[in-house]
Design an enzyme around this catalytic site. Structure first.
Site, PDB file in Angstrom:
ATOM      1  N   LYS A  64       2.490   2.977   1.727  1.00  0.00           N
ATOM      2  CA  LYS A  64       1.421   2.797   2.702  1.00  0.00           C
ATOM      3  C   LYS A  64       1.345   1.311   3.047  1.00  0.00           C
ATOM      4  O   LYS A  64       1.510   0.460   2.162  1.00  0.00           O
ATOM      5  CB  LYS A  64       0.121   3.288   2.061  1.00  0.00           C
ATOM      6  CG  LYS A  64      -1.104   3.355   2.950  1.00  0.00           C
ATOM      7  CD  LYS A  64      -2.282   3.950   2.148  1.00  0.00           C
ATOM      8  CE  LYS A  64      -3.547   4.071   2.964  1.00  0.00           C
ATOM      9  NZ  LYS A  64      -4.663   4.666   2.186  1.00  0.00           N
ATOM     10  N   SER A 139      -6.901   8.345   4.794  1.00  0.00           N
ATOM     11  CA  SER A 139      -6.270   7.304   5.558  1.00  0.00           C
ATOM     12  C   SER A 139      -4.756   7.197   5.362  1.00  0.00           C
ATOM     13  O   SER A 139      -4.068   6.594   6.194  1.00  0.00           O
ATOM     14  CB  SER A 139      -6.898   5.948   5.211  1.00  0.00           C
ATOM     15  OG  SER A 139      -6.667   5.619   3.855  1.00  0.00           O
ATOM     16  N   SER A 163      -8.268   9.630   0.449  1.00  0.00           N
ATOM     17  CA  SER A 163      -7.171   9.236   1.344  1.00  0.00           C
ATOM     18  C   SER A 163      -5.789   9.666   0.919  1.00  0.00           C
ATOM     19  O   SER A 163      -4.853   9.578   1.714  1.00  0.00           O
ATOM     20  CB  SER A 163      -7.165   7.723   1.531  1.00  0.00           C
ATOM     21  OG  SER A 163      -8.095   7.382   2.511  1.00  0.00           O
TER      22      SER A 163
HETATM   23  N1  GLN Z   1     -11.952   9.244   4.518  1.00  0.00           N
HETATM   24  C1  GLN Z   1     -12.600   8.436   3.534  1.00  0.00           C
HETATM   25  C2  GLN Z   1     -13.222   7.230   4.184  1.00  0.00           C
HETATM   26  O1  GLN Z   1     -13.143   7.135   5.359  1.00  0.00           O
HETATM   27  C3  GLN Z   1     -11.632   8.023   2.474  1.00  0.00           C
HETATM   28  C4  GLN Z   1     -10.889   6.780   2.758  1.00  0.00           C
HETATM   29  C5  GLN Z   1      -9.991   6.373   1.627  1.00  0.00           C
HETATM   30  O2  GLN Z   1      -9.901   7.049   0.601  1.00  0.00           O
HETATM   31  N2  GLN Z   1      -9.378   5.208   1.787  1.00  0.00           N
HETATM   32  O3  GLN Z   1     -13.792   6.415   3.548  1.00  0.00           O
END
Ligand code: GLN
Length: 456
Positions: A64, A139, A163
Site C-alpha cells: 500500500k 482504504s 481498511s
Molecule cells: N473506513 C474506515 C475509515 O474511513 C477505515 C479506514 C482505515 O482502516 N484506514 O476510517
C-alpha cells in the site's frame, strides 16, 4: 488463484517480469500508483544469483502506498506527499525483503487511508476486481485488487478501522488485521495511532499465516510492538464460537446474512459449536470511532505544514498563508473533514463532552468483548453489511460511507485480531466475506480455524 508456493523455486526475474506484465495488462483497475520495476529486477537478479535467499526468495508482492519503500515515491495517495522519496523503508517491508520477497509496486488507497472505497485517492479510484462499476473498498483497495487479480500472491495493507478486512471481503480474498502491536508500524504513514495496524491480503489463510509469521515481532523503532507471540499453530477442535446478533439485523443485506449462516454451518460441521451472542454496545462503536480516530488524525496530520516536507504552496504572503494554502492544496476533502472534526472534539470546550466520553465508551466496549471471551473462543459476523457498493454511490454522504464500517471498527477500537475470509458470492457475482474475531494474541488460532474451513 495463485499462492506463494507457486512462485518459490522459480526464476525470480521471470516472476517479476510476469507480475509487472499482469500489472500493466490490468491497468484499467487503477490498483497501482507506481511500479518499482528497476529495483525489483535488480533484486530478482540477486535472488537468481543466490545472493538473496529466504522463505520468500523471488516472490513478488505489492505494498500500500502509505508504506515507506524504495524504488518509487510514497504518496499515501495524496497531493501532499506526491513525489515523496522515502529515506528509509518500513520495518514490515524490510522483514519481507530479508526473506527474499520482491516489492514490484505501490498500491492505491484513500488519501492518508481515510475512507472505505479508495474513492478518496487524490489520483482516482480503484475498481473492484469482480465488477468495474463497483468500488474496490478501502482504504487498502489497491492491495486487495492486486491480490484478487492474481497480479501478486500477497499485498500489504494497513487497517485502522477496517481498511484491510472490508476491501478483502469486497474482492474475495483473505484479509488479516492483527492484534494491535503485532507488526511494527515504523515507516508507515500514521493515521490513528491507537488503532493503526499492519496486515496482509492473501488468497488463502496459509499464506496469511506465513506472512504474519515473518512480519510479527518487537521493533525498537515502534514502542507499541509486542514481543513476538505469533506462532503458527494447528487448528483447535471443538471451539466455542459466538455469532454476534447485532451484526445480523434486517439492516444487513440478506445475501450477506445467508453467506454468513452458510459459513456458520461449515464451522458446525467441522465440530465447532456456534451460538448467538449479543454485544449491545456495538451500536455505539461507530460514534466512538468517528470521534477518536479524527482526534488522532488531526494530531498526526499536523506535521504536514508545507515546511518540513510534503507539498509547499507557492505565491503566499506570509507564514499563516503558507500553512493554510499548503494544507488546503495537499489534503483531500475527507482529510480536511477529519482534521476539523478532530480539532473540534479535542478543543477545550468539547473535549469532555466528546473525546473523553468516547474513550470511556471504548473501555466499556473492551469490557463487553472481554466478557464474551470468557465464554467464547471466537466471534463471527459479516465483514460488511453489503457486498461492494457502486462507484459514486456513497461519496455525497459521508455518514452513509461511515456506516459501511460498522462491522469492522469494534475490533479496531478494542485492539483485537480480526480476519475477513471469503464466504461466497451474491447472485450478482460479488464476493461476500465473514469476519472472525478473537482475543488479543489469538491471531494464529484464527488463521488455523480459517485454514480448517478452507480445507473442508
Ligand atoms: N473506513 C474506515 C475509515 O474511513 C477505515 C479506514 C482505515 O482502516 N484506514 O476510517
Amino acid at each position: 488463484m495463485t499462492k506463494i508456493a507457486d512462485y518459490i523455486s522459480k526464476n525470480a526475474r521471470q516472476n517479476v517480469v510476469e507480475a509487472i506484465k499482469r500489472a500493466n495488462d490490468n491497468s484499467e483497475y487503477h490498483a497501482l500508483l507506481s511500479l518499482t520495476e528497476e529495483r525489483a529486477l535488480e533484486r530478482a537478479d540477486a535472488v537468481d544469483r543466490g545472493e538473496i535467499t529466504g522463505r520468500l526468495a523471488g516472490v513478488p508482492f505489492v505494498v500500500k502506498d502509505n508504506f515507506l519503500a524504495f524504488g518509487a515515491p510514497t504518496t499515501a495517495a495524496s497531493r501532499m506527499l506526491e513525489g515523496f522519496k522515502a529515506p528509509l523503508q518500513a520495518t514490515a517491508v524490510e522483514k519481507l525483503e530479508a526473506e527474499g520477497a520482491i516489492c514490484i509496486g505501490k498500491a492505491n488507497l484513500d488519501a492518508f487511508a481515510h475512507g472505505g472505497s479508495t474513492e478518496n485517492s487524490a489520483f482516482g479510484p480503484t475498481l473492484n476486481a469482480y465488477d468495474k462499476t463497483k468500488v474496490a473498498g478501502g482504504s487498502s483497495g489497491g492491495s486487495a485488487v492486486v491480490t484478487a487479480l492474481d497480479i501478486v500472491p500477497f499485498a500489504l495493507g494497513s487497517d485502522t478501522g477496517g481498511s484491510i478486512r472490508q476491501p478483502a471481503s469486497f474482492n474475495g480474498v483473505v484479509g488479516v488485521k492483527p492484534t494491535y502491536g503485532t507488526v511494527s508500524r515504523y515507516g508507515v504513514v500514521a493515521m490513528a495511532s491507537s488503532t493503526d495496524t499492519i496486515g496482509v491480503f492473501t488468497t488463502d489463510a496459509y499464506d496469511a499465516e506465513l506472512i504474519m509469521d515473518i512480519m510479527a515481532g518487537k521493533d525498537d523503532k515502534d514502542m507499541t510492538t509486542l514481543p513476538d507471540f505469533f506462532k503458527p499453530t494447528a487448528a483447535k477442535s471443538g471451539l466455542k464460537i459466538g455469532l454476534i446478533t447485532e451484526t445480523m439485523t434486517d439492516d444487513v443485506d440478506l445475501e450477506v446474512q445467508q453467506a454468513t449462516l452458510a459459513y456458520v454451518e461449515r464451522l458446525k460441521s467441522a465440530g465447532h459449536t456456534v451460538t448467538e451472542v449479543t454485544l449491545p454496545i456495538v451500536q455505539y462503536a461507530l460514534a466512538m470511532y468517528y470521534i477518536i480516530v479524527p482526534a488522532e488524525v488531526s494530531s498526526n496530520l499536523a506535521r504536514y505544514d508545507g515546511i518540513r516536507y510534503g507539498h509547499r504552496a507557492e505565491g503566499v504572503a506570509n507564514l499563516a498563508e503558507l500553512y493554510g494554502k499548503s494544507r488546503d492544496e495537499g489534503f483531500v476533502t475527507e482529510n480536511k473533514r477529519r482534521i476539523m472534526i478532530g480539532s473540534y472534539v479535542l478543543s477545550s470546550g468539547f473535549f469532555d463532552a466528546y473525546y473523553l466520553q468516547a474513550q470511556k465508551a471504548r473501555t466499556l466496549l473492551v469490557n463487553e468483548f472481554n466478557k464474551l471471551f470468557a465464554d467464547y473462543d471466537v466471534l463471527i459476523g459479516p465483514t460488511t453489511p453489503t457486498p461492494a457498493f457502486g462507484l459514486g454511490e456513497n461519496t455525497a454522504d459521508p455518514i452513509k460511507m461511515y456506516l459501511a464500517d460498522i462491522m469492522t471498527v469494534p475490533a479496531s477500537l478494542a485492539g483485537l485480531p480480526a480476519i475477513s475470509v471469503p464466504a461466497g458470492k451474491s447472485a450478482a457475482g460479488l464476493p461476500i466475506g465473514v469476519q472472525l474475531v478473537g482475543q488479543r494474541r489469538s491471531d494464529a488460532m484464527l488463521l488455523a480455524l480459517a485454514q480448517s474451513v478452507e480445507e473442508a
